[in-house]
Write an enzyme that holds these catalytic residues in place. Sequence first.
Site, short mmCIF file in Angstrom:
data_model
loop_
_atom_site.label_atom_id
_atom_site.label_comp_id
_atom_site.label_asym_id
_atom_site.label_seq_id
_atom_site.Cartn_x
_atom_site.Cartn_y
_atom_site.Cartn_z
N GLY A 16 -2.45 -5.10 -3.52
CA GLY A 16 -3.12 -3.85 -3.88
C GLY A 16 -2.09 -2.78 -4.20
O GLY A 16 -2.28 -1.60 -3.90
N ARG A 19 -2.19 1.04 -7.03
CA ARG A 19 -2.69 2.42 -6.92
C ARG A 19 -2.84 2.79 -5.45
O ARG A 19 -2.65 1.96 -4.55
CB ARG A 19 -4.02 2.56 -7.65
CG ARG A 19 -5.13 1.75 -7.02
CD ARG A 19 -6.47 2.07 -7.67
NE ARG A 19 -7.55 1.64 -6.83
CZ ARG A 19 -8.55 0.86 -7.23
NH1 ARG A 19 -8.60 0.44 -8.47
NH2 ARG A 19 -9.51 0.52 -6.39
N VAL A 67 -6.29 -11.81 -3.84
CA VAL A 67 -5.91 -12.32 -2.51
C VAL A 67 -6.90 -13.34 -1.97
O VAL A 67 -6.60 -14.03 -0.99
CB VAL A 67 -5.70 -11.18 -1.47
CG1 VAL A 67 -4.53 -10.29 -1.86
CG2 VAL A 67 -6.98 -10.38 -1.25
N ASN A 93 -2.07 -4.89 1.93
CA ASN A 93 -2.74 -3.59 1.73
C ASN A 93 -4.06 -3.72 0.96
O ASN A 93 -4.91 -2.85 1.04
CB ASN A 93 -1.77 -2.67 0.99
CG ASN A 93 -2.45 -1.45 0.43
OD1 ASN A 93 -2.74 -0.49 1.15
ND2 ASN A 93 -2.74 -1.48 -0.87
N TYR A 161 -16.69 -3.60 7.17
CA TYR A 161 -15.33 -3.06 7.06
C TYR A 161 -14.66 -2.99 8.44
O TYR A 161 -13.52 -3.41 8.62
CB TYR A 161 -15.41 -1.66 6.42
CG TYR A 161 -14.08 -1.01 6.13
CD1 TYR A 161 -13.32 -1.41 5.04
CD2 TYR A 161 -13.58 0.02 6.93
CE1 TYR A 161 -12.11 -0.81 4.76
CE2 TYR A 161 -12.37 0.63 6.66
CZ TYR A 161 -11.64 0.21 5.56
OH TYR A 161 -10.43 0.81 5.29
N VAL A 162 -15.40 -2.48 9.42
CA VAL A 162 -14.84 -2.33 10.77
C VAL A 162 -14.53 -3.71 11.37
O VAL A 162 -13.48 -3.89 12.01
CB VAL A 162 -15.82 -1.51 11.65
CG1 VAL A 162 -15.46 -1.63 13.12
CG2 VAL A 162 -15.82 -0.04 11.21
P1 NAD Z 1 -7.70 1.74 -3.45
O1 NAD Z 1 -9.09 1.33 -3.79
O2 NAD Z 1 -7.10 2.89 -4.17
O3 NAD Z 1 -6.70 0.50 -3.56
C1 NAD Z 1 -7.05 -0.78 -3.15
C2 NAD Z 1 -6.17 -1.79 -3.84
O4 NAD Z 1 -6.53 -3.10 -3.41
C3 NAD Z 1 -6.33 -1.76 -5.35
O5 NAD Z 1 -5.06 -1.89 -5.95
C4 NAD Z 1 -7.18 -2.97 -5.64
O6 NAD Z 1 -6.94 -3.52 -6.93
C5 NAD Z 1 -6.67 -3.93 -4.55
N1 NAD Z 1 -7.60 -5.01 -4.28
C6 NAD Z 1 -8.90 -4.94 -3.92
N2 NAD Z 1 -9.43 -6.16 -3.82
C7 NAD Z 1 -8.43 -7.03 -4.12
C8 NAD Z 1 -8.34 -8.44 -4.19
N3 NAD Z 1 -9.40 -9.24 -3.95
N4 NAD Z 1 -7.15 -9.00 -4.51
C9 NAD Z 1 -6.07 -8.24 -4.77
N5 NAD Z 1 -6.09 -6.90 -4.74
C10 NAD Z 1 -7.27 -6.31 -4.41
O7 NAD Z 1 -7.74 2.01 -1.88
P2 NAD Z 1 -6.68 2.60 -0.85
O8 NAD Z 1 -7.33 3.75 -0.19
O9 NAD Z 1 -5.34 2.76 -1.46
O10 NAD Z 1 -6.69 1.40 0.22
C11 NAD Z 1 -5.59 0.57 0.49
C12 NAD Z 1 -5.77 -0.03 1.86
O11 NAD Z 1 -5.79 1.01 2.84
C13 NAD Z 1 -7.09 -0.80 2.04
O12 NAD Z 1 -6.86 -1.96 2.81
C14 NAD Z 1 -7.95 0.18 2.81
O13 NAD Z 1 -8.94 -0.46 3.58
C15 NAD Z 1 -6.90 0.85 3.68
N6 NAD Z 1 -7.32 2.16 4.19
C16 NAD Z 1 -7.62 3.18 3.34
C17 NAD Z 1 -8.02 4.39 3.88
C18 NAD Z 1 -8.38 5.56 3.00
O14 NAD Z 1 -8.89 6.57 3.55
N7 NAD Z 1 -8.15 5.55 1.70
C19 NAD Z 1 -8.09 4.56 5.25
C20 NAD Z 1 -7.77 3.51 6.08
C21 NAD Z 1 -7.37 2.30 5.55
#
Ligand code: NAD
Length: 255
Positions: A16, A19, A67, A93, A161-162
Amino acid sequence: MSDLFDLSGRVALVTGGGRGIGRAIAVELANAGAAVVPSARSTDEIEAVADEIEANGGDALAVSADVTDPDAVTSAIDRAEAEFGNVDVVVNNAGFNPADALGRPEDVSTESFDRVLDVNLNGAYEVTTAAADSLLESDGGSVINVASVGGLVGLPRQHPYVASKHGLVGLTKSMSMDWAPDVRVNAIAPGYVATELTTGLQENEELRQSIIDRTPLERFAEPEEIAGPAVFLASDAASYVTGSVLAVDGGWTSR
Ligand code: NAD
């Protein structure tokens, strides 16, 4: 500054990595000296990240992989190893929290539940085990799982998700024992971060304000604020840190 945080000579794969939080982590790992392999399903964003890293004088290779596709994951690891010789750091990630997985348990389908677990938990397991040989051969093997405050406490209407993030925390702790002392395995638990994942929350004024009111630091994090902790966990500065979950949540879980 001492070289405790220096990642020169290490190779880091970031899923991921095109972005949001993944992009920020990829860029900062490169700034600390690592060669970085940003990975995601589609190529545009990860290629842009690789170009940005190379424009700053770093080494990068964009490799697309879903993934949840074991063959694609294996071939991504193979490509990283062929290009840079080894994979020393894996940042799991990739993750999502889709609309059809939000709601009360009786209203979310098994398919939606499974899809979230598949990406957020099984995907991390798949990538980490595919990189096992490389990680175990490395002098600085480190796995960083991007969990969530939802991996530490329950959140209403987000049980898939949790469950996935609690699972990721459990995986972190168990794998840290199996792979000690060779590979360190840790997790980061971000609070609310301003990315595409939270667009819905940021655009709903009432929800946005309730999150800010609940957060001691009184704001969402920027993605870059999750990257420093990732550099720390990847580096020798964290040489005695394994099996830990680092909350990076503006104090959210301290309440
Ligand atoms: P985002 O949606 O901007 O990025 C998610 C990334 O994961 C993207 O690049 C997407 O292409 C990739 N992705 C999704 N499914 C995929 C797959 N099957 N195979 C490969 N890549 C895949 O979100 P973000 O906020 O940057 O989140 C990144 C991580 O952080 C996630 O695991 C999310 O759960 C975690 N997170 C985010 C927050 C938040 O508030 N944004 C809080 C806690 C945890």
